[in-house]
Enzyme design. Structure first.
Site, PDB file in Angstrom:
ATOM      1  N   SER A  30       0.855  -1.144   0.039  1.00  0.00           N
ATOM      2  CA  SER A  30      -0.090   0.071   0.040  1.00  0.00           C
ATOM      3  C   SER A  30       0.865   1.371  -0.153  1.00  0.00           C
ATOM      4  O   SER A  30       2.066   1.112   0.427  1.00  0.00           O
ATOM      5  CB  SER A  30      -0.849   0.070   1.332  1.00  0.00           C
ATOM      6  OG  SER A  30      -1.354   1.250   1.573  1.00  0.00           O
ATOM      7  N   SER A  31       0.465   2.350  -0.347  1.00  0.00           N
ATOM      8  CA  SER A  31       1.268   3.795  -0.634  1.00  0.00           C
ATOM      9  C   SER A  31       1.670   4.019   0.959  1.00  0.00           C
ATOM     10  O   SER A  31       2.207   5.128   0.957  1.00  0.00           O
ATOM     11  CB  SER A  31       0.727   4.652  -1.472  1.00  0.00           C
ATOM     12  OG  SER A  31      -0.854   4.919  -1.054  1.00  0.00           O
ATOM     13  N   CYS A  32       0.716   3.872   1.875  1.00  0.00           N
ATOM     14  CA  CYS A  32       0.813   3.938   3.177  1.00  0.00           C
ATOM     15  C   CYS A  32       2.420   3.745   3.673  1.00  0.00           C
ATOM     16  O   CYS A  32       2.710   4.256   4.921  1.00  0.00           O
ATOM     17  CB  CYS A  32      -0.237   3.901   4.138  1.00  0.00           C
ATOM     18  SG  CYS A  32      -0.309   2.186   4.652  1.00  0.00           S
TER      19      CYS A  32
ATOM     20  N   TYR B 177      -0.468  -0.881  10.056  1.00  0.00           N
ATOM     21  CA  TYR B 177      -0.712  -1.391   8.773  1.00  0.00           C
ATOM     22  C   TYR B 177       0.531  -1.193   7.916  1.00  0.00           C
ATOM     23  O   TYR B 177       1.128  -2.128   7.231  1.00  0.00           O
ATOM     24  CB  TYR B 177      -1.870  -0.841   8.145  1.00  0.00           C
ATOM     25  CG  TYR B 177      -2.315  -1.391   6.907  1.00  0.00           C
ATOM     26  CD1 TYR B 177      -2.768  -2.723   6.602  1.00  0.00           C
ATOM     27  CD2 TYR B 177      -2.084  -0.594   5.665  1.00  0.00           C
ATOM     28  CE1 TYR B 177      -3.195  -3.058   5.394  1.00  0.00           C
ATOM     29  CE2 TYR B 177      -2.511  -1.160   4.206  1.00  0.00           C
ATOM     30  CZ  TYR B 177      -3.021  -2.320   4.097  1.00  0.00           C
ATOM     31  OH  TYR B 177      -3.510  -2.580   3.030  1.00  0.00           O
TER      32      TYR B 177
ATOM     33  N   LYS C  15       2.910  -4.245   6.029  1.00  0.00           N
ATOM     34  CA  LYS C  15       3.149  -4.047   4.671  1.00  0.00           C
ATOM     35  C   LYS C  15       4.786  -3.735   4.450  1.00  0.00           C
ATOM     36  O   LYS C  15       5.223  -4.624   3.373  1.00  0.00           O
ATOM     37  CB  LYS C  15       2.273  -3.000   4.118  1.00  0.00           C
ATOM     38  CG  LYS C  15       0.815  -3.293   3.905  1.00  0.00           C
ATOM     39  CD  LYS C  15       0.557  -4.698   3.119  1.00  0.00           C
ATOM     40  CE  LYS C  15      -0.927  -5.062   3.142  1.00  0.00           C
ATOM     41  NZ  LYS C  15      -1.013  -6.266   2.581  1.00  0.00           N
TER      42      LYS C  15
ATOM     43  N   HIS D 272     -13.039   3.051   3.410  1.00  0.00           N
ATOM     44  CA  HIS D 272     -12.135   4.168   2.969  1.00  0.00           C
ATOM     45  C   HIS D 272     -13.135   5.255   2.425  1.00  0.00           C
ATOM     46  O   HIS D 272     -14.314   5.151   2.449  1.00  0.00           O
ATOM     47  CB  HIS D 272     -11.334   3.764   1.712  1.00  0.00           C
ATOM     48  CG  HIS D 272     -10.399   2.814   1.947  1.00  0.00           C
ATOM     49  ND1 HIS D 272     -10.106   1.543   1.962  1.00  0.00           N
ATOM     50  CD2 HIS D 272      -8.993   3.029   2.533  1.00  0.00           C
ATOM     51  CE1 HIS D 272      -9.005   0.780   2.403  1.00  0.00           C
ATOM     52  NE2 HIS D 272      -8.395   1.706   2.922  1.00  0.00           N
TER      53      HIS D 272
END
Ligand code: GFB
Length: 324
Positions: free
Chosen positions: A112-114, A141, A145, A184
Site C-alpha cells: 500500500s502507498s501508506c 498497517y 506491509k 475508505h
C-alpha cells in the site's frame, strides 16, 4: 521490466479472492490461459499456519497472488492497531512461507502507498521507503506491509525465488466496503451522498478539513496492472501502482456527489483525522513499460455507483464492518 513469467497452463492461487482487490484479480486472470485456485475462509483460515502449509502442499500452485489482508480506512486503522499489525503479519508470513515450502516460484505481494514516510517527496519514488517517520494513523498497517515486502526481498536473496511486490495507491470500485466506520473515503462518501439523495437531505458530511490530497485507482485497473507485473516483472524493488494524478478530498466529495446526483452541500467534520497530507505515487517505473490505467476518476466512480445501485437492493453491498 525483465523476465516474462508465462501464465499459460499455470495454476495461480489468489489469496483473498472475496475481497475487492482479490475478486478483481480473479476477474482479470479469467482472461489468461491459466487455472485459478481459490479457497473459502470457511475451509482455510490463513491465520492457521499448519492449515496453510497443508493446503499449499495439497494444491501446489505455480504462482501465488497475495491479496488477502486486513484493510480499512483511516479510522479503522487508528482504532484497531492489533488487528492491522498482527493479522497482516501472520497471514502474509504464513502464505509466503508455505508457498516457499511448496516450491512456488512466483509470488506477488500487495502492499500500500501508506508504507512511505508521512512527509515523503511528492510524487513518491520507490526509494523513499524507510527514509522518515510514518503517518501515525496507519503505521500499524504500514509496518506490516513493509515487513511483507522485505520478506519478499529476503526470499529472493536467500532462496533465489521470484517473489515480487507491488504498492498500489488508494483503490476503490465494485465489491468495496461501504461500512461508514471502517471504509475508505470513496465508498463512505458515495453511500452518504446516496442516502442524502434518497432522504432529501441537503448536507454531505466529509471528515477532516477536505484539504488532504489522494490518488485513486479503479480496482479493475489495479488488477490489470498487477497481472501485468506478475507476468512481466522480476526484481528486488517493489513497484508503485497508481495513476500519477491526485485531487483534494473536497474536490473528490464534489465529484462523488455529482456522480450520485446529489445536490447536498458539503460540510466538514474537523473532529475526524486528515491523515497524511498527500501521497501521490511516482509511477514512472510502471509507466515506462507502457502500462496505463483505462478509467478516469469520474468513469471509475460511475462504474462503482452503477454497481452499488445494481447490488444494494439485493443486499449484496457490504454495509457493515467485515468480519476480521
Ligand atoms: O480513505 P481513507 O480512510 O484513508 O481517508 P487514507 C482518506 C481521506 O479522506 C482522509 C478523508 O483525509 C479522511 O479524513 N475522509 C473524508 C474520509 N470523509 C471521509 C469518510 O467519510 N470516510 C473516510 N474513511 N475518510 C488509508 C490507510 O489511509 O489508506 C490505510 O489508513 C491504507 O492504511 C489506505 O493505506 C489505502 O488514505 O487516509
Amino acid at each position: 521490466m525483465n523476465e516474462a513469467f508465462d501464465l499459460r497452463g499455470k495454476r495461480v492461487f489468489v489469496a483473498g479472492h472475496r475481497g475487492m482487490v482479490g475478486s478483481a484479480i480473479v476477474r482479470r486472470l479469467a482472461a489468461e490461459d491459466c487455472e485459478i485456485l481459490t479457497v473459502a475462509r470457511s475451509e482455510l483460515d490463513l491465520l492457521d499456519q499448519a492449515g496453510v502449509r497443508r493446503w499449499m502442499a495439497d494444491h501446489r500452485p505455480d504462482a501465488v497472488v497475495m491479496a488477502a489482508a486486513k484493510v480499512g480506512g483511516i479510522l479503522a486503522n487508528d482504532r484497531l492497531p492489533v488487528d492491522f499489525l498482527h493479522e497482516n503479519l501472520v497471514v502474509q508470513t504464513n502464505v509466503m512461507e508455505s508457498a516457499f515450502r511448496s516450491e512456488v516460484q512466483k509470488l506477488l505481494f500487495l502492499g500500500s502507498s501508506c508504507i512511505y514516510p508521512k512527509f515523503a517527496p511528492q510524487p513518491i519514488p520507490e526509494d523513499a521507503l524507510l527514509t522518515g517517520p510514518l503517518e501515525p494513523t496507519n503505521e500499524w498497517y504500514a509496518i506490516a506491509k513493509i515487513a511483507g515486502l522485505k520478506l519478499c526481498q529476503a526470499y529472493r536473496r536467500q532462496h533465489g525465488v521470484d517473489y515480487i511486490s507491488a504498492m498500489p495507491t488508494n483503490l476503490y470500485g465494485q465489491g468495496d466496503n461501504f461500512d461508514l466506520d471502517s471504509s475508505h473515503v470513496i465508498p463512505a462518501l458515495m453511500r452518504k451522498a446516496h442516502e442524502a439523495k434518497q432522504a432529501g437531505r441537503k448536507s454531505l458530511q466529509v471528515w477532516g478539513s477536505g484539504k488532504p490530497m489522494r490518488e485513486f485507482l479503479y480496482v479493475d485497473d489495479a488488477a490489470d496492472a498487477l497481472v501485468f507485473l506478475l507476468k512481466n516483472y522480476s526484481g528486488d524493488s517493489h513497484v508503485n501502482v497508481g495513476t500519477g494524478e491526485d485531487i483534494t478530498i473536497a474536490e473528490l466529495a464534489a465529484t462523488v456527489a455529482s456522480v450520485v446526483g446529489s445536490d447536498a452541500t458539503i460540510t466538514f467534520d474537523p473532529t475526524k483525522p486528515d491523515g497524511t497530507p498527500r501521497k501521490l505515487l511516482d509511477v514512472s517505473r510502471l509507466f515506462a513499460t507502457g502500462w496505463r490505467p483505462r478509467y478516469s476518476l469520474r468513469s471509475g466512480l460511475e462504474q462503482t455507483y452503477a454497481w452499488f445501485l445494481r447490488h444494494i437492493e439485493a443486499g449484496q453491498v457490504r454495509l457493515s464492518a467485515p468480519e476480521s
